[in-house]
Design an enzyme around this catalytic site. Structure first.
Site, PDB file in Angstrom:
ATOM      1  N   ASP A 172       0.861  -1.175   0.000  1.00 54.94           N
ATOM      2  CA  ASP A 172       0.000   0.000   0.000  1.00 54.94           C
ATOM      3  C   ASP A 172       0.907   1.237   0.000  1.00 54.94           C
ATOM      4  O   ASP A 172       2.130   1.117   0.049  1.00 54.94           O
ATOM      5  CB  ASP A 172      -0.968  -0.036   1.190  1.00 54.94           C
ATOM      6  CG  ASP A 172      -0.243  -0.046   2.528  1.00 54.94           C
ATOM      7  OD1 ASP A 172       0.997   0.085   2.552  1.00 54.94           O
ATOM      8  OD2 ASP A 172      -0.916  -0.195   3.564  1.00 54.94           O
ATOM      9  N   GLN A 212     -11.277   7.423  -4.965  1.00 50.30           N
ATOM     10  CA  GLN A 212     -11.915   7.824  -3.708  1.00 50.30           C
ATOM     11  C   GLN A 212     -13.310   8.394  -4.036  1.00 50.30           C
ATOM     12  O   GLN A 212     -13.754   8.306  -5.175  1.00 50.30           O
ATOM     13  CB  GLN A 212     -11.038   8.848  -2.959  1.00 50.30           C
ATOM     14  CG  GLN A 212      -9.807   8.211  -2.307  1.00 50.30           C
ATOM     15  CD  GLN A 212     -10.163   7.338  -1.097  1.00 50.30           C
ATOM     16  OE1 GLN A 212     -11.297   7.342  -0.606  1.00 50.30           O
ATOM     17  NE2 GLN A 212      -9.188   6.564  -0.618  1.00 50.30           N
ATOM     18  N   ASP A 260      -8.034  -7.633   0.076  1.00 53.54           N
ATOM     19  CA  ASP A 260      -7.122  -7.962   1.176  1.00 53.54           C
ATOM     20  C   ASP A 260      -7.846  -7.635   2.466  1.00 53.54           C
ATOM     21  O   ASP A 260      -8.702  -6.744   2.486  1.00 53.54           O
ATOM     22  CB  ASP A 260      -5.846  -7.105   1.134  1.00 53.54           C
ATOM     23  CG  ASP A 260      -6.103  -5.708   1.647  1.00 53.54           C
ATOM     24  OD1 ASP A 260      -6.663  -4.888   0.889  1.00 53.54           O
ATOM     25  OD2 ASP A 260      -5.791  -5.427   2.822  1.00 53.54           O
ATOM     26  N   CYS A 264     -13.137 -29.184   5.981  1.00 58.10           N
ATOM     27  CA  CYS A 264     -11.915 -28.451   5.628  1.00 58.10           C
ATOM     28  C   CYS A 264     -10.746 -29.424   5.448  1.00 58.10           C
ATOM     29  O   CYS A 264     -10.555 -30.325   6.263  1.00 58.10           O
ATOM     30  CB  CYS A 264     -11.590 -27.424   6.712  1.00 58.10           C
ATOM     31  SG  CYS A 264     -10.064 -26.505   6.400  1.00 58.10           S
ATOM     32  N   CYS A 323      -7.524 -28.564   5.429  1.00 60.14           N
ATOM     33  CA  CYS A 323      -6.255 -27.945   5.815  1.00 60.14           C
ATOM     34  C   CYS A 323      -5.486 -28.824   6.793  1.00 60.14           C
ATOM     35  O   CYS A 323      -6.044 -29.719   7.434  1.00 60.14           O
ATOM     36  CB  CYS A 323      -6.464 -26.539   6.372  1.00 60.14           C
ATOM     37  SG  CYS A 323      -6.733 -26.451   8.149  1.00 60.14           S
ATOM     38  N   CYS A 357      -7.038 -29.011  10.352  1.00 64.49           N
ATOM     39  CA  CYS A 357      -8.254 -29.822  10.478  1.00 64.49           C
ATOM     40  C   CYS A 357      -7.974 -31.306  10.275  1.00 64.49           C
ATOM     41  O   CYS A 357      -8.687 -32.157  10.802  1.00 64.49           O
ATOM     42  CB  CYS A 357      -9.320 -29.327   9.504  1.00 64.49           C
ATOM     43  SG  CYS A 357      -9.939 -27.702   9.979  1.00 64.49           S
ATOM     44  N   HIS A 366      -5.480 -22.272   9.594  1.00 68.98           N
ATOM     45  CA  HIS A 366      -6.827 -22.670   9.180  1.00 68.98           C
ATOM     46  C   HIS A 366      -7.589 -21.505   8.547  1.00 68.98           C
ATOM     47  O   HIS A 366      -8.224 -21.664   7.498  1.00 68.98           O
ATOM     48  CB  HIS A 366      -7.634 -23.227  10.365  1.00 68.98           C
ATOM     49  CG  HIS A 366      -9.091 -23.343  10.046  1.00 68.98           C
ATOM     50  ND1 HIS A 366      -9.623 -24.408   9.345  1.00 68.98           N
ATOM     51  CD2 HIS A 366     -10.108 -22.474  10.254  1.00 68.98           C
ATOM     52  CE1 HIS A 366     -10.919 -24.201   9.148  1.00 68.98           C
ATOM     53  NE2 HIS A 366     -11.241 -23.037   9.699  1.00 68.98           N
TER      54      HIS A 366
HETATM   55 ZN   LIG Z   1      -9.024 -26.236   8.487  1.00 62.04          ZN
END
Ligand SMILES: [Zn+2]
Length: 394
Positions: free
Chosen positions: A92, A211, A288, A326, A328, A331, A357
């Protein structure tokens, strides 16, 4: 690899499936960028970011400028090398953080005078300075300086900030046009003991920022004038600062309608999982947000049924994973009971696993959205997601 953006498919709602080529890899859009404020996504190693499939992360110019300093980072080869990250980085302008320093800054046409939140030292951030610092960091995508204002703000104040943003965008555009790649000597003279830094990323591009607050007509006008300056991509800034979700969508849509179809659009600082699909349907390609990482550290975990607060006593003996659907690493391996214990005991691993996660959840949501656009089923996906989240858990 020079910067390139292609739209592969457009949904009737305006959602786009795209591909963005950067000097540090190709990013499928719509994309979500985790926030790596000080050159680190809090709680995640760079290896974890790679495993999670993070294509691009966001780093904050304000923080890196104050500590450890952009000139030091440039001398060490730029931010990618400094933080050992080969993926893409968006920085930024530093403006958002500076404008958040309510009592420590003063804005004028030249730029923003501010005092560091670290040591109280005085600084001046101008459009030119914002470019210089980001050139030194060597991000793949930089942002021009804009004036961020609070919500609510009246029409006159909003119009004034939009006009100043446009003026700063003009100054930024003319500096970028004058720079001539490779001739911009970052850090020269300020530290004579070392070799002056070279440009860390000659293919870096800068986006303009629209803007205009929550006034659709001001957004449209600001976008039109900004497009005349010709940037390789456009951000919609100054939203998600406390206004209702409907107003965010309305203002973003107004801006997007005036932006060129072949350039990426980045909505800054959003959003909640249930809002992300709406922003994609407004024609947004990049987002973001600190939510997945910050909330992870507060014990708020995202699931397909809505957020789960791991400190809740009901999880003390719960052997299930955070989210049974999930895939991941967390998990696959750990129970809610263990994660609750780590959180209650204030263990470092709690932040690490929770963040892993949550970032996976956001990236997985984006994958599902891209797939839905590809298969022409985004509208159904969106209503199913909404229905699931409304049944919720806590
Ligand atoms: Zn997960």
């Amino acid at each position: 690899m020079p910067f390139k953006f292609e739209v592969l498919k457009t949904d009737p709602s305006g959602a786009r499936l795209g591909r963005m080529t950067t000097p540090h890899g190709v990013i499928e859009t719509p994309a979500f960028m985790p926030v790596g404020t000080a050159g680190t996504v809090k709680g995640l190693t760079q290896q974890a970011l790679e495993q999670l499939g993070v294509g691009m992360l966001l780093a904050n110019t304000y923080h890196l400028y104050l500590r450890p300093g952009h000139e030091l980072i440039a001398r060490l080869g730029g931010l990618h090398r400094f933080m050992s990250w080969q993926g893409a980085i968006l920085t930024d302008s530093g403006g958002f953080q500076v404008f958040s320093l309510a009592d420590l800054r003063k804005v004028g046409d030249e730029g923003v005078h501010f005092r560091s939140h670290l040591d109280g030292s005085a600084h001046l951030l101008t459009p030119e300075k914002a470019i210089e610092v980001q050139r030194a960091l060597g991000s793949d995508i930089g942002m021009v300086l804009d004036e961020c204002i609070e919500y609510p703000a009246d029409r006159e104040r909003t119009r004034g900030a939009a006009a100043r943003t446009l003026d700063w965008a003009r100054r930024s555009r003319s500096l970028l046009d004058n720079i001539g790649l490779g001739s911009f000597d970052v850090g020269a003279g300020s530290d004579p003991g070392t070799e002056s830094a070279k440009i860390c990323n000659p293919e870096q591009v800068f986006f303009g920022i629209v803007q205009g607050g929550t006034f659709p007509d001001l957004r449209r006008e600001n976008a039109c004038r900004l497009v005349e300056l010709g940037f390789p991509g456009y951000a919609v800034g100054g939203l998600a600062v406390g206004e209702p979700h409907e107003l965010t969508c309305e203002a973003a849509t107004a801006a997007v309608e005036e932006l060129p179809g072949d350039k990426p659009r980045y909505l800054m600082g959003v959003g909640k999982p249930e809002q992300i699909v709406d922003f994609v349907r407004c024609g947004i390609d990049m987002m973001d947000c600190v939510l997945p990482t910050r909330n992870a550290r507060n014990g708020c975990l995202y699931t397909r049924q809505g957020p789960l607060h791991i400190k809740n006593a009901r999880y003390a003996g719960d052997s299930r994973p955070i989210d049974e659907t999930c895939g991941c690493m967390v998990c696959m391996r750990y129970s809610r009971a263990y994660l609750r214990h780590l959180f209650q005991a204030n263990e470092i691993l709690a932040a690490v696993l929770n963040t892993h996660h949550n970032v996976h959840f956001f990236l997985d949501l984006m994958r599902a959205i891209r797939e839905a656009i590809a298969f022409g089923s985004l509208s159904r996906f969106s209503s199913e997601l909404q229905a699931r989240l409304e049944t919720g858990q806590s």
